[in-house]
Design a protein around this motif. Structure first.
Motif, PDB file in Angstrom:
ATOM      1  N   GLU B 229       6.159  -2.654  -3.321  1.00 51.39           N
ATOM      2  CA  GLU B 229       5.022  -1.785  -2.994  1.00 51.39           C
ATOM      3  C   GLU B 229       3.889  -1.890  -4.006  1.00 51.39           C
ATOM      4  O   GLU B 229       2.735  -1.699  -3.655  1.00 51.39           O
ATOM      5  CB  GLU B 229       5.502  -0.348  -2.855  1.00 51.39           C
ATOM      6  N   PHE B 230       4.204  -2.209  -5.270  1.00 49.45           N
ATOM      7  CA  PHE B 230       3.087  -2.281  -6.217  1.00 49.45           C
ATOM      8  C   PHE B 230       2.199  -3.491  -5.949  1.00 49.45           C
ATOM      9  O   PHE B 230       1.005  -3.467  -6.264  1.00 49.45           O
ATOM     10  CB  PHE B 230       3.547  -2.211  -7.675  1.00 49.45           C
ATOM     11  N   LEU B 232       1.721  -4.544  -2.790  1.00 47.70           N
ATOM     12  CA  LEU B 232       0.952  -4.066  -1.637  1.00 47.70           C
ATOM     13  C   LEU B 232      -0.184  -3.168  -2.111  1.00 47.70           C
ATOM     14  O   LEU B 232      -1.301  -3.235  -1.598  1.00 47.70           O
ATOM     15  CB  LEU B 232       1.864  -3.285  -0.681  1.00 47.70           C
ATOM     16  N   ALA B 233       0.120  -2.327  -3.107  1.00 49.49           N
ATOM     17  CA  ALA B 233      -0.917  -1.430  -3.622  1.00 49.49           C
ATOM     18  C   ALA B 233      -2.075  -2.240  -4.186  1.00 49.49           C
ATOM     19  O   ALA B 233      -3.245  -1.916  -3.950  1.00 49.49           O
ATOM     20  CB  ALA B 233      -0.332  -0.520  -4.691  1.00 49.49           C
ATOM     21  N   ALA B 234      -1.758  -3.303  -4.920  1.00 45.81           N
ATOM     22  CA  ALA B 234      -2.828  -4.139  -5.474  1.00 45.81           C
ATOM     23  C   ALA B 234      -3.634  -4.766  -4.349  1.00 45.81           C
ATOM     24  O   ALA B 234      -4.857  -4.886  -4.435  1.00 45.81           O
ATOM     25  CB  ALA B 234      -2.230  -5.228  -6.362  1.00 45.81           C
ATOM     26  N   LYS B 235      -2.947  -5.145  -3.257  1.00 49.02           N
ATOM     27  CA  LYS B 235      -3.664  -5.722  -2.125  1.00 49.02           C
ATOM     28  C   LYS B 235      -4.594  -4.691  -1.491  1.00 49.02           C
ATOM     29  O   LYS B 235      -5.727  -5.004  -1.167  1.00 49.02           O
ATOM     30  CB  LYS B 235      -2.663  -6.192  -1.069  1.00 49.02           C
ATOM     31  N   THR B 236      -4.086  -3.475  -1.301  1.00 49.08           N
ATOM     32  CA  THR B 236      -4.941  -2.472  -0.665  1.00 49.08           C
ATOM     33  C   THR B 236      -6.112  -2.098  -1.563  1.00 49.08           C
ATOM     34  O   THR B 236      -7.126  -1.616  -1.087  1.00 49.08           O
ATOM     35  CB  THR B 236      -4.171  -1.180  -0.319  1.00 49.08           C
ATOM     36  N   LEU B 237      -5.969  -2.339  -2.860  1.00 51.07           N
ATOM     37  CA  LEU B 237      -7.097  -2.091  -3.753  1.00 51.07           C
ATOM     38  C   LEU B 237      -8.091  -3.240  -3.706  1.00 51.07           C
ATOM     39  O   LEU B 237      -9.181  -3.148  -4.252  1.00 51.07           O
ATOM     40  CB  LEU B 237      -6.608  -1.899  -5.185  1.00 51.07           C
TER      41      LEU B 237
END
Lengths: 317, 338
Positions: B229-230, B232-237
């Protein structure tokens, strides 16, 4: 009051997400998803495991490339944007996600400060290092953490604290729309309320719009203005929270509601879960979201509309 | 028993300061600090680390401060036994069997008084200690080059393959399978057609095949990490893939990288020694641990020191690298420790 404020922020139309398209192991994760999210509201998305809730959330935030359909955000179609383009970067700043597992959603090798400031760095939102540190400190305070913790590593925090760090990271880029993907299901019950209240509080402060994905129905009812029920990759019912709870129309929603345990032994003993027979969906009829009563949509075939209307009328009688 | 009524007055509010509730008292340790703290507790690994440091230091300074020139021949002074000054320690006093008699070989060969060879000389009268130091240097250089290729080709190849997945991954993995199905020895012999025998052909061979294991491990780990998930979080950022690789993947791959490097090094050293031993590695007159072993083995029955000392050095070198690698693995990946 609701009438004048209803400005659509996100509008999803016929969204489809297939994996391994055209291969033997093609998976049709979600199909025909259509709904609107109004600015400032919380839309709860519920459904059983594997019903496509998370896929819907991830398709909307474009972690996946949708197979077909439209995702209008602020009037722009997000589904067709290319990763890395300028418009996409703008969308990335305006939409954020809060993740399910607080243990996996923070990079264990980064300091809390750098985790939270990641978005600030990407979108160049800080003027200098001092400004960056200040923003991080403010965010930590906003989510109820001690700003002194900025230089620590994620493994030193508890699950609830980590989830709050995740929330701070999402808020760092000042988004308008946040997709919360089961943000509380990995936390223990005492912390769940804390995090949900924090989310509500921040929503008021910053005028945020939430898509709240969960399978805990009582929590969804507490936080949501409207609720969408998903089953088998499709939306089956969508209405205001109280309508869905008090006047469920679709048999799946009824079954789902009947499964909620009631914290009263007298009543609980009498509660009978209603099984749901999904074969009714596979009769080959074309179904769409039909507005049965105002603001109350049910996934129905043309022939079933009358039955639902009668059921809705029976509730009001 | 007296009736005891519990009412609201029986309770007092326990007060916890909000600050105190969120307080963390443990010292803030980074992952690397924590790993080195664990490594320091591992005595075997620490001893190995020190031995390696000393060996690296000695072999490097011997570029400038060698006891003798490793390639200078003194044909009159050949096959002299070890002698440490005039200390007269048995085994290091310059005495040896010459034509069946146990005599001072230095006197018999008319070596001037101040000259001595700490580990003796070989059949061409070259100082063995200097040659061992020079040979260790070659081994360490090969190790360094192998590390370099592991860290560049191996990591980049693995991350690209694992991150992109799908078709790209498929093609890259088939290439790896082809490369790893060709024996190293065949590659080196083919290299000899193009290059002269020597360091260059060994290094090209290592560059060609040495990074394969690293690339495979990195790919497997990247596949695991990429859905975390981290990430994915970087991607969504909106983080770019290259930055995700640099900021998120490599730090989380660091333990695999360090451990695999430490296992690559002894393999490379042994590979070089093996090639030199069978005569297609470092050419004469240059020294390498492999050539020293091969030369020493010819006189082993009569002049055992010519083989024993290089053998000790290469054994200690390999053992130290392997034990340190074990220690590092336990330190960086505590779950794998028994």
């Amino acid at each position: 009051m609701a009438e004048q404020k209803k400005e659509v922020l996100v509008s999803v139309k016929d969204l489809q997400q297939f994996f391994n398209l055209g291969k033997k192991d093609e998976v049709r994760a979600i199909q025909d998803i259509t709904f609107d999210i109004y600015r400032g509201e919380t839309l709860g998305l519920v459904g059983e495991s594997g019903s496509g809730k998370t896929t819907t959330g991830r398709a909307i935030i474009r972690l996946y490339k949708p197979t077909s359909g439209e995702i209008m955000f602020n009037g722009k179609d997000i589904a067709k944007l290319k990763n890395g383009s300028k418009e996409m970067q703008e969308f990335r700043r305006e939409t954020q996600m809060i993740f399910q597992d607080p243990y996996a959603s923070l990079n264990p090798r980064m300091k809390v400060k750098d985790i939270i400031a990641e978005g600030i760095d990407i979108h160049h939102l800080a003027k200098n290092d001092k400004d960056r540190d200040e923003q991080v400190a403010n965010l930590l305070e906003l989510v109820g953490l001690n700003p002194d913790h900025a230089t620590r590593y994620p493994h030193e925090f508890s699950g609830g604290q980590r989830q709050r760090i995740g929330i701070a990271r999402a808020l760092a880029v000042q988004p308008q729309f946040i997709i919360a993907d089961e943000p509380i299901s990995a936390l223990d019950v005492s912390i769940q309320a804390q995090v949900v209240n924090l989310l509500k509080e921040i929503q008021e402060k910053r005028n945020l719009t939430y898509l709240f994905i969960a399978h805990d129905l009582s929590m969804v009812k507490y936080i949501s203005d409207r609720i969408a029920v998903m089953h088998n990759g499709r939306l089956v019912e969508l209405s205001t929270a109280s309508e869905v709870y008090n006047h469920p129309l679709h048999p799946y929603t009824k079954s789902l509601l009947s499964a909620i345990p009631i914290p009263d032994p007298e009543v609980e003993r009498k509660r009978r879960p209603q099984p749901y027979d999904s074969s009714m969906e596979e009769d080959g009829q074309k179904r769409t979201m039909v507005e049965i009563t105002p603001e109350h949509f049910v996934y129905a075939a043309a022939g079933e509309v009358e039955g639902y209307k009668a059921a809705a009328a029976a509730y009001n009688a | 028993m007296a009736d005891y009524k519990i009412n609201a007055d029986s309770f007092k509010l326990a007060h916890i300061e909000k600050e105190a509730q969120e307080h963390i008292s443990t010292p803030s340790l980074t992952f690397t600090q924590d790993a080195f703290r664990r490594l320091k507790k591992n005595k075997v690994a620490m001893v190995s680390l020190w031995i390696l440091c000393i060996m690296i230091f000695l072999s490097v300074i011997s570029i400038w401060f060698s006891p003798h020139n490793p390639n200078t021949q003194h044909l009159n002074w050949n096959n002299l036994p070890p002698k440490l000054g005039n200390l007269n320690i048995p085994g290091f006093n310059g005495h040896g069997l010459v034509r069946g008699e146990y005599i001072d070989a230095y006197k018999a060969s008319k070596v001037p008084d101040g000259t001595w060879f700490a580990l003796g000389t070989d059949s061409l009268g070259r100082d063995l200690l200097s040659r061992i130091l020079a040979g260790t240097r070659v081994s360490l250089f090969v190790a360094f080059m192998a590390t370099l290729f592991d860290l560049t080709i191996g990591i980049i190849y693995g991350i690209v393959s694992g991150w992109n997945g799908g078709m790209i991954d498929n093609i890259l993995q088939r290439i790896i399978e082809i490369i790893s199905s060709v024996p190293n020895l065949v590659v080196v012999i083919l290299m000899l057609l193009v290059f002269k025998p020597g360091l260059l052909s060994i290094i090209v061979a290592i560059a060609f095949t040495g990074w394969v294991t690293m690339a495979r491990l990195i790919r497997a780990q990247t596949l695991q990490l990429r859905d975390q998930e981290f990430i994915l979080a970087a991607k969504t950022l909106g983080e770019s893939p290259i930055k995700i690789a640099w900021k998120h993947l490599i730090p989380n791959l660091s333990s695999t990288i360090i451990i695999q490097t430490m296992f690559t090094i002894p393999t490379a050293i042994f590979f070089e020694a093996f090639l030199s031993y069978i005569g297609i590695g470092i050419p004469a007159p240059k020294a390498s641990l492999g050539t020293l072993l091969s030369d020493g083995q010819k006189n082993f029955r009569f002049l055992p020191y010519q083989m024993v000392y290089p053998a000790i050095v290469i054994s200690v070198l390999m053992l130290a690298f392997n034990l340190l690698a074990d220690g590092l693995r336990d330190a960086f990946d505590p779950r794998s420790a028994r």
